[in-house]
Design a protein around this motif. Structure first.
Motif, PDB file in Angstrom:
ATOM      1  N   GLY A  15       3.880  67.864  33.460  1.00 39.03           N
ATOM      2  CA  GLY A  15       3.136  67.125  34.478  1.00 39.03           C
ATOM      3  C   GLY A  15       2.607  68.008  35.587  1.00 39.03           C
ATOM      4  N   ASN A  23     -10.743  66.842  26.607  1.00 41.76           N
ATOM      5  CA  ASN A  23     -11.890  66.003  26.923  1.00 41.76           C
ATOM      6  C   ASN A  23     -13.199  66.758  26.698  1.00 41.76           C
ATOM      7  OD1 ASN A  23     -13.915  65.222  29.385  1.00 41.76           O
ATOM      8  ND2 ASN A  23     -12.892  63.436  28.553  1.00 41.76           N
ATOM      9  N   ALA A  26     -13.690  67.335  22.891  1.00 43.11           N
ATOM     10  CA  ALA A  26     -13.972  66.088  22.172  1.00 43.11           C
ATOM     11  C   ALA A  26     -15.415  65.655  22.398  1.00 43.11           C
ATOM     12  CB  ALA A  26     -13.009  64.988  22.623  1.00 43.11           C
ATOM     13  N   ALA A  27     -15.880  65.769  23.647  1.00 46.96           N
ATOM     14  CA  ALA A  27     -17.251  65.347  23.954  1.00 46.96           C
ATOM     15  C   ALA A  27     -18.256  66.222  23.213  1.00 46.96           C
ATOM     16  CB  ALA A  27     -17.489  65.403  25.464  1.00 46.96           C
ATOM     17  N   LYS A  30     -18.192  65.550  19.424  1.00 46.37           N
ATOM     18  CA  LYS A  30     -18.875  64.295  19.146  1.00 46.37           C
ATOM     19  C   LYS A  30     -20.373  64.496  19.063  1.00 46.37           C
ATOM     20  CE  LYS A  30     -19.656  59.749  20.675  1.00 46.37           C
ATOM     21  NZ  LYS A  30     -19.523  58.685  21.648  1.00 46.37           N
ATOM     22  N   VAL A  36     -12.963  63.277  16.751  1.00 45.57           N
ATOM     23  CA  VAL A  36     -11.591  63.745  16.948  1.00 45.57           C
ATOM     24  C   VAL A  36     -10.638  62.620  16.563  1.00 45.57           C
ATOM     25  CG1 VAL A  36      -9.880  64.460  18.657  1.00 45.57           C
ATOM     26  CG2 VAL A  36     -12.185  65.428  18.723  1.00 45.57           C
ATOM     27  N   GLN A  38      -7.154  62.864  16.457  1.00 42.75           N
ATOM     28  CA  GLN A  38      -5.937  62.798  17.268  1.00 42.75           C
ATOM     29  C   GLN A  38      -5.836  64.049  18.140  1.00 42.75           C
ATOM     30  OE1 GLN A  38      -1.304  61.973  16.244  1.00 42.75           O
ATOM     31  NE2 GLN A  38      -2.716  60.506  15.362  1.00 42.75           N
ATOM     32  N   ILE A  39      -5.135  63.917  19.254  1.00 44.34           N
ATOM     33  CA  ILE A  39      -4.864  65.078  20.113  1.00 44.34           C
ATOM     34  C   ILE A  39      -3.349  65.220  20.217  1.00 44.34           C
ATOM     35  CG2 ILE A  39      -5.183  66.126  22.402  1.00 44.34           C
ATOM     36  CD1 ILE A  39      -7.589  64.106  22.747  1.00 44.34           C
ATOM     37  N   ARG A 222     -19.045  49.899  25.156  1.00 42.61           N
ATOM     38  CA  ARG A 222     -19.465  51.058  24.372  1.00 42.61           C
ATOM     39  C   ARG A 222     -19.699  50.654  22.929  1.00 42.61           C
ATOM     40  NH1 ARG A 222     -15.675  54.842  23.632  1.00 42.61           N
ATOM     41  NH2 ARG A 222     -17.148  56.564  23.591  1.00 42.61           N
ATOM     42  N   LEU A 391      -1.948  51.791  45.633  1.00 38.56           N
ATOM     43  CA  LEU A 391      -2.452  53.076  45.150  1.00 38.56           C
ATOM     44  C   LEU A 391      -1.885  54.226  45.967  1.00 38.56           C
ATOM     45  CD1 LEU A 391      -6.236  52.313  44.546  1.00 38.56           C
ATOM     46  CD2 LEU A 391      -4.318  52.086  42.977  1.00 38.56           C
TER      47      LEU A 391
ATOM     48  N   GLU B  11     -11.647  55.903  23.769  1.00 38.46           N
ATOM     49  CA  GLU B  11     -12.489  56.488  24.827  1.00 38.46           C
ATOM     50  C   GLU B  11     -11.987  57.876  25.199  1.00 38.46           C
ATOM     51  OE1 GLU B  11     -10.406  54.046  25.157  1.00 38.46           O
ATOM     52  OE2 GLU B  11      -9.262  54.201  27.010  1.00 38.46           O
ATOM     53  N   ILE B  12     -10.704  58.150  24.943  1.00 40.10           N
ATOM     54  CA  ILE B  12     -10.179  59.486  25.236  1.00 40.10           C
ATOM     55  C   ILE B  12     -10.513  60.437  24.086  1.00 40.10           C
ATOM     56  CG2 ILE B  12      -8.053  60.797  25.621  1.00 40.10           C
ATOM     57  CD1 ILE B  12      -7.078  58.038  26.955  1.00 40.10           C
ATOM     58  N   LEU B  13     -10.344  59.963  22.865  1.00 39.19           N
ATOM     59  CA  LEU B  13     -10.655  60.809  21.703  1.00 39.19           C
ATOM     60  C   LEU B  13     -12.143  61.138  21.612  1.00 39.19           C
ATOM     61  CD1 LEU B  13      -8.368  59.157  19.014  1.00 39.19           C
ATOM     62  CD2 LEU B  13      -8.021  61.352  20.145  1.00 39.19           C
ATOM     63  N   SER B  14     -12.970  60.285  22.172  1.00 37.45           N
ATOM     64  CA  SER B  14     -14.413  60.546  22.095  1.00 37.45           C
ATOM     65  C   SER B  14     -14.895  61.415  23.248  1.00 37.45           C
ATOM     66  CB  SER B  14     -15.189  59.235  22.097  1.00 37.45           C
ATOM     67  OG  SER B  14     -15.093  58.627  23.365  1.00 37.45           O
ATOM     68  N   GLY B  15     -13.991  61.785  24.161  1.00 41.22           N
ATOM     69  CA  GLY B  15     -14.391  62.637  25.274  1.00 41.22           C
ATOM     70  C   GLY B  15     -15.059  61.878  26.399  1.00 41.22           C
ATOM     71  N   ASN B  16     -14.989  60.551  26.335  1.00 43.49           N
ATOM     72  CA  ASN B  16     -15.620  59.734  27.378  1.00 43.49           C
ATOM     73  C   ASN B  16     -14.778  59.703  28.640  1.00 43.49           C
ATOM     74  OD1 ASN B  16     -16.127  57.016  28.780  1.00 43.49           O
ATOM     75  ND2 ASN B  16     -17.866  57.183  27.413  1.00 43.49           N
ATOM     76  N   THR B  17     -13.448  59.645  28.471  1.00 43.91           N
ATOM     77  CA  THR B  17     -12.528  59.479  29.597  1.00 43.91           C
ATOM     78  C   THR B  17     -11.468  60.571  29.561  1.00 43.91           C
ATOM     79  OG1 THR B  17     -12.815  57.088  29.419  1.00 43.91           O
ATOM     80  CG2 THR B  17     -10.920  57.843  30.672  1.00 43.91           C
ATOM     81  N   ILE B  18     -11.162  61.146  30.729  1.00 44.93           N
ATOM     82  CA  ILE B  18     -10.061  62.100  30.817  1.00 44.93           C
ATOM     83  C   ILE B  18      -8.762  61.329  30.995  1.00 44.93           C
ATOM     84  CG2 ILE B  18      -9.006  63.883  32.289  1.00 44.93           C
ATOM     85  CD1 ILE B  18     -11.688  65.028  32.809  1.00 44.93           C
ATOM     86  N   THR B  20      -5.391  60.788  32.492  1.00 40.95           N
ATOM     87  CA  THR B  20      -4.546  61.274  33.583  1.00 40.95           C
ATOM     88  C   THR B  20      -3.193  60.569  33.567  1.00 40.95           C
ATOM     89  OG1 THR B  20      -5.511  59.641  35.098  1.00 40.95           O
ATOM     90  CG2 THR B  20      -6.504  61.819  35.101  1.00 40.95           C
ATOM     91  N   ASN B  23      -0.165  62.891  32.490  1.00 47.22           N
ATOM     92  CA  ASN B  23       0.238  63.797  33.565  1.00 47.22           C
ATOM     93  C   ASN B  23       1.106  63.078  34.587  1.00 47.22           C
ATOM     94  OD1 ASN B  23      -0.654  64.838  36.542  1.00 47.22           O
ATOM     95  ND2 ASN B  23      -0.436  66.524  35.121  1.00 47.22           N
ATOM     96  N   THR B  41      -2.143  61.651  21.403  1.00 46.14           N
ATOM     97  CA  THR B  41      -3.275  60.823  21.809  1.00 46.14           C
ATOM     98  C   THR B  41      -3.922  60.268  20.554  1.00 46.14           C
ATOM     99  OG1 THR B  41      -3.576  62.286  23.680  1.00 46.14           O
ATOM    100  CG2 THR B  41      -5.379  60.782  23.198  1.00 46.14           C
ATOM    101  N   VAL B  42      -3.901  58.954  20.405  1.00 47.74           N
ATOM    102  CA  VAL B  42      -4.303  58.344  19.136  1.00 47.74           C
ATOM    103  C   VAL B  42      -5.334  57.243  19.371  1.00 47.74           C
ATOM    104  CG1 VAL B  42      -1.993  58.824  18.215  1.00 47.74           C
ATOM    105  CG2 VAL B  42      -2.513  56.545  19.071  1.00 47.74           C
ATOM    106  N   SER B  43      -5.956  56.816  18.286  1.00 46.35           N
ATOM    107  CA  SER B  43      -7.027  55.822  18.403  1.00 46.35           C
ATOM    108  C   SER B  43      -6.451  54.398  18.426  1.00 46.35           C
ATOM    109  CB  SER B  43      -8.006  55.970  17.245  1.00 46.35           C
ATOM    110  OG  SER B  43      -7.377  55.577  16.055  1.00 46.35           O
ATOM    111  N   VAL B 153      -5.097  51.133  32.094  1.00 48.46           N
ATOM    112  CA  VAL B 153      -5.841  51.304  33.342  1.00 48.46           C
ATOM    113  C   VAL B 153      -4.914  51.959  34.364  1.00 48.46           C
ATOM    114  CG1 VAL B 153      -7.047  50.099  35.216  1.00 48.46           C
ATOM    115  CG2 VAL B 153      -7.261  49.282  32.859  1.00 48.46           C
ATOM    116  N   TYR B 155      -4.737  52.325  37.529  1.00 52.21           N
ATOM    117  CA  TYR B 155      -4.339  51.586  38.729  1.00 52.21           C
ATOM    118  C   TYR B 155      -3.346  50.466  38.418  1.00 52.21           C
ATOM    119  CZ  TYR B 155      -8.416  54.104  40.352  1.00 52.21           C
ATOM    120  OH  TYR B 155      -9.310  55.101  40.633  1.00 52.21           O
TER     121      TYR B 155
END
Lengths: 420, 420
Positions: A15, A23, A26-27, A30, A36, A38-39, A222, A391, B11-18, B20, B23, B41-43, B153, B155
């Motif tokens: 952490g 990221n 993967a982008a 794509k 991708v 799996q990570i 999406r 938050l 969305e993470i595997l496609s590189g759209n979202t980091i 966090t 962490n 990290t899986v689909s 999400v 938050y």
């Protein structure tokens, strides 16, 4: 071709560091039609890396790792790949020469034994020279399996990946196309949206997939698909977007942007509007979002971070009297800040934030998580209040920055709703 | 106890979202003595999630997932956990009541069937109610294996994790302690550092581990260990830090801070100094870093983002003549910006940046990646130049922001080297 990414590093598992490499890769993968699958994020241990390689090749035929290539004892990736591929380590003169040139450029005189070890590579490997660090990328391809390992430092990995690995993959494999269209929707909760577009969703062809991605009160729809025929796929996605439109009229924010700052950019350029920012509790977060877009100097004039109350008075012309009566965290101060900002920067739009990011309440006793923000568009002004006590400090700052830009986009795209 | 994290989301595997979330969870788990063994990290597919669960329990006895709990069709996590644990889905009145209260609070009138489905839970599960969204967290514990799934999400996930999951884990398991000390070192390359501290490193007890983490030209040395006895471990780490000191005198930046802004905070508070910023090419990045620390209002007065050349003149008092002669990207303008900033905010220190973030060169023909930054400390001024053509726009902005603060820390900690 399907890829599996292996992110190697104890600092990520503990952490300490956020992984942004996966990221980025993967982008880019794509973009050239490689999904991708799996990570896997694993520790700096030979056995963990070898297990991940084994698992990776059960799921895909391309495995790319980052990390664990430093010259120090804690880095063991090269050893793990060597054992996995039953290979041996050889000294590579070309890499050594490259290292020497790098050292001369950086005005460092001593090439230590440790650095020399960076010129030792797998005998079966294709080498991708690293122009920004000492560890080269290496690629081994065997029995239809391709493995690439890259350094983990993002500033080294990224140029190596974009300029060497991606072109190499494009040259060596016949790749399809993966495309996505993002439609940003606001003012409707996810469950109601799903209900509203149910019929359209059920008629979506099987080879296209839909996902819902809520971000603040925006939802990114999406639509994705893959094909060998790029043009046909583009047309298909466009057709689906057109079919979707009538279901969500009045809620569409954008058909293009992925990030809120891209959407704001699109709107401001189209409407030929300029913007400036006066930030307190967001500490520069709004300016940083706006300036992350290339070409932002065309619409963003600048911003003030008026952290100190005195600076709100001196630079933004906020009234000392208002602060005394209402405290700095108030609707009135947010309004005076955006007005002062608009005057100072002479922009069409000015946004302002004032609030308590925490972790404790301010000197006036305003609670953590309280925030007022003001958006001025020419002569009109809108002040909104948020209360986000759940938050932590940085999430609060990011959330509010995002929210302000999103509200701005809403006000500009759906002016008829401004009076709500 | 060892944890495996499963991050679920296309969305993470496609590189759209980091991602966090991992962490955040890893750092909090570490705090209570639970190491994270791996992150998968899986689909959003039932089979992928079930395979990850199986794999997770081969490596650890605690598996925590985030994501895939939305009310829409693309979210299948609950189904995957149900099948993995051979469980059934039941309607949970308490969760439904919680949802209703949430809807009333948010002034939404219609609880749709889709939302009602969020009150359907695994029959064996302990429920963690979600105060910021509709999907509760759920925990199933069986045969010494504990699985928890949470919304994705951030938050929603973060408060749920901090306030409900972590306390639950602490109540239900006997946990050890995992501790890390970070020593930040500057002005010495990684390979030479490794050479220099070789003897100390070789004498490090087996149960303590060392890693090197280069960030810019700073290297974080991380010494970590685990023990049931917190005090003893703390003492051991302190002892090692003391032993390390003599090897790297003159290169130590901090014994405490992890992030550069924490280190700057520590130094400014100790020396009782205030700071302000005037940014061009970093677009608010420096201010955002400084304000990310709680208590930053004690030393950070504020900042200007003077993106437009005219604002550099009007607000910071930069000379129009200098711009004409030297262009905005020059040593002279950086100096005038920091001077103007110091005067405007009346701070001990002022930092300024001007450069070309790209993607194309500026109107004066200054190349992408060129940057001048100026640091004023009372009456002294230091201007430095960087050329970073290999970084993309946002990496450039982040790198320069980090570098300015790091150089500032170096100048403040090692004033004897200022004249170099």
């Amino acid at each position: 071709m399907q890829a599996v990414l292996i992110i190697i590093g104890d600092e990520i598992l503990s952490g300490n560091t956020i992984d942004t490499n996966s990221n980025f890769m993967a982008a880019q993968l794509k973009e050239i039609g490689i999904p991708v699958k799996q990570i896997l994020t694993v520790s700096d241990e030979v056995e963990s890396i070898k297990s991940a390689l084994k698992l990776g090749f059960e799921m895909g035929n391309l495995v790319i790792s980052t990390g664990g290539l430093g010259p120090t004892n804690d880095d063991v990736t090269k050893k793990a790949f060597k054992e996995f591929f039953n290979d041996e380590i050889i000294f590579h003169q070309e890499t050594y020469d490259h290292l020497e040139r790098l050292f001369i450029k950086r005005k460092r005189t001593r090439l230590l034994d440790l650095n020399r070890s960076q010129a030792e590579v797998l005998s079966k490997a294709v080498i991708f020279q690293n122009d920004n660090g000492t560890a080269p990328g290496q690629m081994v391809s065997e029995n239809g399996k391709t493995a690439i390992f890259l350094p983990g430092v993002p500033y080294e990995m990224k140029p190596l990946f974009s300029h060497k690995v991606i072109p190499w993959l494009m040259r060596n494999f016949q790749l399809g196309h993966l495309l996505t269209r993002v439609v940003s929707v606001v003012g409707i909760p996810e469950s109601l949206l799903s209900d509203t577009i149910q019929q359209w969703e059920s008629e979506l062809p099987d080879h296209l997939s839909l996902s819902y991605l809520p971000i603040g009160n925006r939802i990114k729809l999406r639509i994705s698909g893959s094909s060998d025929d790029r043009i046909q796929l583009e047309n298909e996605l466009e057709e689906q977007v057109q079919k979707l439109k009538p279901y969500i009229t009045g809620h569409i924010l954008s058909f293009n942007g992925n990030e809120i700052q891209d959407i704001v950019k699109e709107i401001l350029l189209t409407k030929n509007l300029t913007i400036s920012s006066a930030e307190s509790c967001t500490g520069g977060g709004i300016a940083r979002l706006l300036t992350s877009c290339s070409g932002s100097s065309g619409y963003f004039s600048g911003g003030i971070i008026a952290y100190d109350a005195r600076k709100k008075i001196e630079i933004l012309g906020v009234s000392e009297n208002t602060i005394r009566q209402k405290t700095t965290v108030s609707q009135e101060i947010a309004q005076e800040m955006s007005l002062g900002c608009q005057k100072l920067f002479k922009t069409n739009i000015a946004v302002a934030t004032t609030g308590v990011a925490g972790p404790s309440s301010d000197e006036f006793g305003n609670e953590v998580g309280m925030v007022f923000y003001s958006i001025r568009i020419d002569e009109k002004e809108y002040t909104l209040k948020l209360f986000l006590p759940h938050l932590d400090r940085n999430d609060f700052m990011n959330f509010v920055s995002q929210r302000v830009l999103q509200k701005l986009a809403e006000l500009l795209v759906h002016p008829e709703k401004r009076e709500e």
